[in-house]
Design a protein around this motif. Sequence first.
Motif, PDB file in Angstrom:
ATOM      1  N   MET A   6     -10.022  18.868 -19.373  1.00 28.63           N
ATOM      2  CA  MET A   6     -10.364  20.148 -18.584  1.00 28.63           C
ATOM      3  C   MET A   6      -9.296  21.259 -19.292  1.00 28.63           C
ATOM      4  O   MET A   6      -8.201  20.783 -19.548  1.00 28.63           O
ATOM      5  N   LYS A   7      -9.916  22.519 -19.690  1.00 31.96           N
ATOM      6  CA  LYS A   7      -9.269  23.427 -20.300  1.00 31.96           C
ATOM      7  C   LYS A   7      -7.958  24.148 -19.270  1.00 31.96           C
ATOM      8  O   LYS A   7      -8.225  24.391 -18.197  1.00 31.96           O
ATOM      9  N   LEU A   8      -7.067  24.190 -19.784  1.00 29.45           N
ATOM     10  CA  LEU A   8      -5.962  24.931 -19.011  1.00 29.45           C
ATOM     11  C   LEU A   8      -5.993  26.475 -19.162  1.00 29.45           C
ATOM     12  O   LEU A   8      -6.424  26.700 -20.452  1.00 29.45           O
ATOM     13  N   LEU A   9      -5.495  26.955 -18.298  1.00 32.12           N
ATOM     14  CA  LEU A   9      -5.463  28.569 -18.603  1.00 32.12           C
ATOM     15  C   LEU A   9      -3.808  29.162 -18.775  1.00 32.12           C
ATOM     16  O   LEU A   9      -3.037  28.435 -18.278  1.00 32.12           O
ATOM     17  N   ASP A  10      -3.931  29.884 -19.933  1.00 31.05           N
ATOM     18  CA  ASP A  10      -2.367  30.340 -20.208  1.00 31.05           C
ATOM     19  C   ASP A  10      -2.057  31.365 -19.226  1.00 31.05           C
ATOM     20  O   ASP A  10      -2.944  32.053 -18.532  1.00 31.05           O
ATOM     21  N   ILE A  11      -0.892  31.597 -19.023  1.00 32.77           N
ATOM     22  CA  ILE A  11      -0.667  32.620 -17.966  1.00 32.77           C
ATOM     23  C   ILE A  11      -0.889  33.863 -18.146  1.00 32.77           C
ATOM     24  O   ILE A  11      -1.344  34.533 -17.222  1.00 32.77           O
TER      25      ILE A  11
ATOM     26  N   VAL B 116      -4.348  33.778 -16.522  1.00 33.06           N
ATOM     27  CA  VAL B 116      -4.241  33.823 -15.072  1.00 33.06           C
ATOM     28  C   VAL B 116      -4.087  35.156 -14.606  1.00 33.06           C
ATOM     29  O   VAL B 116      -4.795  35.493 -13.596  1.00 33.06           O
ATOM     30  N   VAL B 117      -3.367  35.699 -15.217  1.00 33.96           N
ATOM     31  CA  VAL B 117      -2.837  37.221 -14.900  1.00 33.96           C
ATOM     32  C   VAL B 117      -4.075  38.030 -14.800  1.00 33.96           C
ATOM     33  O   VAL B 117      -4.321  38.706 -13.891  1.00 33.96           O
ATOM     34  N   GLU B 118      -4.950  38.144 -15.969  1.00 32.79           N
ATOM     35  CA  GLU B 118      -6.162  38.787 -16.084  1.00 32.79           C
ATOM     36  C   GLU B 118      -7.168  38.325 -15.049  1.00 32.79           C
ATOM     37  O   GLU B 118      -7.822  39.274 -14.511  1.00 32.79           O
TER      38      GLU B 118
ATOM     39  N   GLY C 268       0.317  18.805  -0.184  1.00 39.74           N
ATOM     40  CA  GLY C 268       1.053  18.447  -1.279  1.00 39.74           C
ATOM     41  C   GLY C 268       0.252  18.484  -2.586  1.00 39.74           C
ATOM     42  O   GLY C 268       0.725  18.275  -3.908  1.00 39.74           O
ATOM     43  N   ASP C 269      -1.072  18.213  -2.572  1.00 43.57           N
ATOM     44  CA  ASP C 269      -1.741  18.474  -3.813  1.00 43.57           C
ATOM     45  C   ASP C 269      -2.133  19.827  -4.312  1.00 43.57           C
ATOM     46  O   ASP C 269      -3.019  20.229  -5.019  1.00 43.57           O
ATOM     47  N   GLY C 270      -1.733  21.026  -3.494  1.00 39.80           N
ATOM     48  CA  GLY C 270      -2.305  22.213  -3.596  1.00 39.80           C
ATOM     49  C   GLY C 270      -3.237  22.801  -2.862  1.00 39.80           C
ATOM     50  O   GLY C 270      -3.690  23.743  -3.032  1.00 39.80           O
ATOM     51  N   ARG C 271      -3.792  21.742  -2.353  1.00 38.89           N
ATOM     52  CA  ARG C 271      -5.319  22.315  -1.531  1.00 38.89           C
ATOM     53  C   ARG C 271      -4.851  23.012  -0.155  1.00 38.89           C
ATOM     54  O   ARG C 271      -3.951  22.196   0.409  1.00 38.89           O
ATOM     55  N   PRO C 272      -5.600  23.821   0.257  1.00 44.63           N
ATOM     56  CA  PRO C 272      -5.303  24.465   1.191  1.00 44.63           C
ATOM     57  C   PRO C 272      -5.388  23.700   2.704  1.00 44.63           C
ATOM     58  O   PRO C 272      -6.327  22.752   2.518  1.00 44.63           O
ATOM     59  N   GLU C 273      -4.420  23.638   3.426  1.00 44.22           N
ATOM     60  CA  GLU C 273      -4.695  23.058   4.931  1.00 44.22           C
ATOM     61  C   GLU C 273      -4.531  23.903   5.961  1.00 44.22           C
ATOM     62  O   GLU C 273      -3.629  24.205   6.491  1.00 44.22           O
ATOM     63  N   LEU C 274      -5.844  24.803   5.942  1.00 42.37           N
ATOM     64  CA  LEU C 274      -5.626  26.074   6.936  1.00 42.37           C
ATOM     65  C   LEU C 274      -5.608  25.854   8.281  1.00 42.37           C
ATOM     66  O   LEU C 274      -6.341  25.032   8.831  1.00 42.37           O
ATOM     67  N   PRO C 275      -4.435  26.319   9.022  1.00 42.65           N
ATOM     68  CA  PRO C 275      -4.540  25.775  10.460  1.00 42.65           C
ATOM     69  C   PRO C 275      -5.264  26.974  11.296  1.00 42.65           C
ATOM     70  O   PRO C 275      -4.701  28.009  11.417  1.00 42.65           O
ATOM     71  N   ARG C 276      -6.235  26.425  11.498  1.00 42.89           N
ATOM     72  CA  ARG C 276      -7.569  27.360  12.193  1.00 42.89           C
ATOM     73  C   ARG C 276      -6.943  28.314  13.467  1.00 42.89           C
ATOM     74  O   ARG C 276      -7.354  29.343  13.544  1.00 42.89           O
ATOM     75  N   ASP C 277      -6.182  27.490  14.331  1.00 44.76           N
ATOM     76  CA  ASP C 277      -5.508  28.227  15.504  1.00 44.76           C
ATOM     77  C   ASP C 277      -4.779  29.470  14.945  1.00 44.76           C
ATOM     78  O   ASP C 277      -4.904  30.398  15.602  1.00 44.76           O
TER      79      ASP C 277
ATOM     80  N   PRO D 158      -7.525  25.522 -13.910  1.00 46.46           N
ATOM     81  CA  PRO D 158      -8.256  26.681 -13.331  1.00 46.46           C
ATOM     82  C   PRO D 158      -8.408  27.187 -11.873  1.00 46.46           C
ATOM     83  O   PRO D 158      -8.565  28.330 -11.531  1.00 46.46           O
ATOM     84  N   GLY D 159      -7.995  26.018 -11.070  1.00 46.10           N
ATOM     85  CA  GLY D 159      -7.945  26.199  -9.860  1.00 46.10           C
ATOM     86  C   GLY D 159      -6.808  27.376  -9.169  1.00 46.10           C
ATOM     87  O   GLY D 159      -6.777  27.639  -8.071  1.00 46.10           O
ATOM     88  N   VAL D 160      -5.744  27.758 -10.126  1.00 43.34           N
ATOM     89  CA  VAL D 160      -4.856  28.488  -9.561  1.00 43.34           C
ATOM     90  C   VAL D 160      -5.212  29.699  -9.298  1.00 43.34           C
ATOM     91  O   VAL D 160      -4.583  30.455  -8.474  1.00 43.34           O
ATOM     92  N   VAL D 161      -6.222  30.293  -9.967  1.00 43.31           N
ATOM     93  CA  VAL D 161      -6.857  31.643  -9.536  1.00 43.31           C
ATOM     94  C   VAL D 161      -7.201  31.730  -8.202  1.00 43.31           C
ATOM     95  O   VAL D 161      -7.156  32.689  -7.521  1.00 43.31           O
TER      96      VAL D 161
END
Length: 149
Positions: A1-6, A9-11, A71-80, A43-46
């Motif tokens: 997996m290709k990493l993105l340079d800072i 990510v900024v761009e 903990g894995d950076g995936r969103p756990e959105l509180p729907r309420d 890439p998921g950081v974007v």
Amino acid sequence: MKLLDIAEVVEASGVPASTLRYYEEQGLVLSAARHGLRRQYLPGVVLQLGLINMGKAAGFSLAEIGAMFGGDGRPELPRDDLHRRADALQAQVRQLEALADALRHVADCPAPSHLECPKFQRLMRVSTEAARRRTKRNGGPKAPASSRT
């Protein structure tokens, strides 16, 4: 997996590097590696930064936004919470529309003096009553910032 340079990510995200580093310090995003002194990201950081931006625009604090990530950076959105925030934003939209209508009336009012205009007087009473309700809801009047210690 290709990493993105800072810089990539900024761009891609429009988030300044200093803000990206701050978010990393706060635990909102994680760098995956370093290339010399430059941070590298998955890439998921974007997408994660997009969620942070949306949360900030909706009025969530960074702490509240951080709590939305597992903990894995995936969103756990509180729907309420999201429904409550959406309702509050919708109420704010209605208030802003009413204010815009009032300003248009004031700008276009044919009365010689705004204080002589019955509609303007009614708008002022409505505005005053709304301020009273907000004050009561928020626990009473607050001292001006300059007089607080």
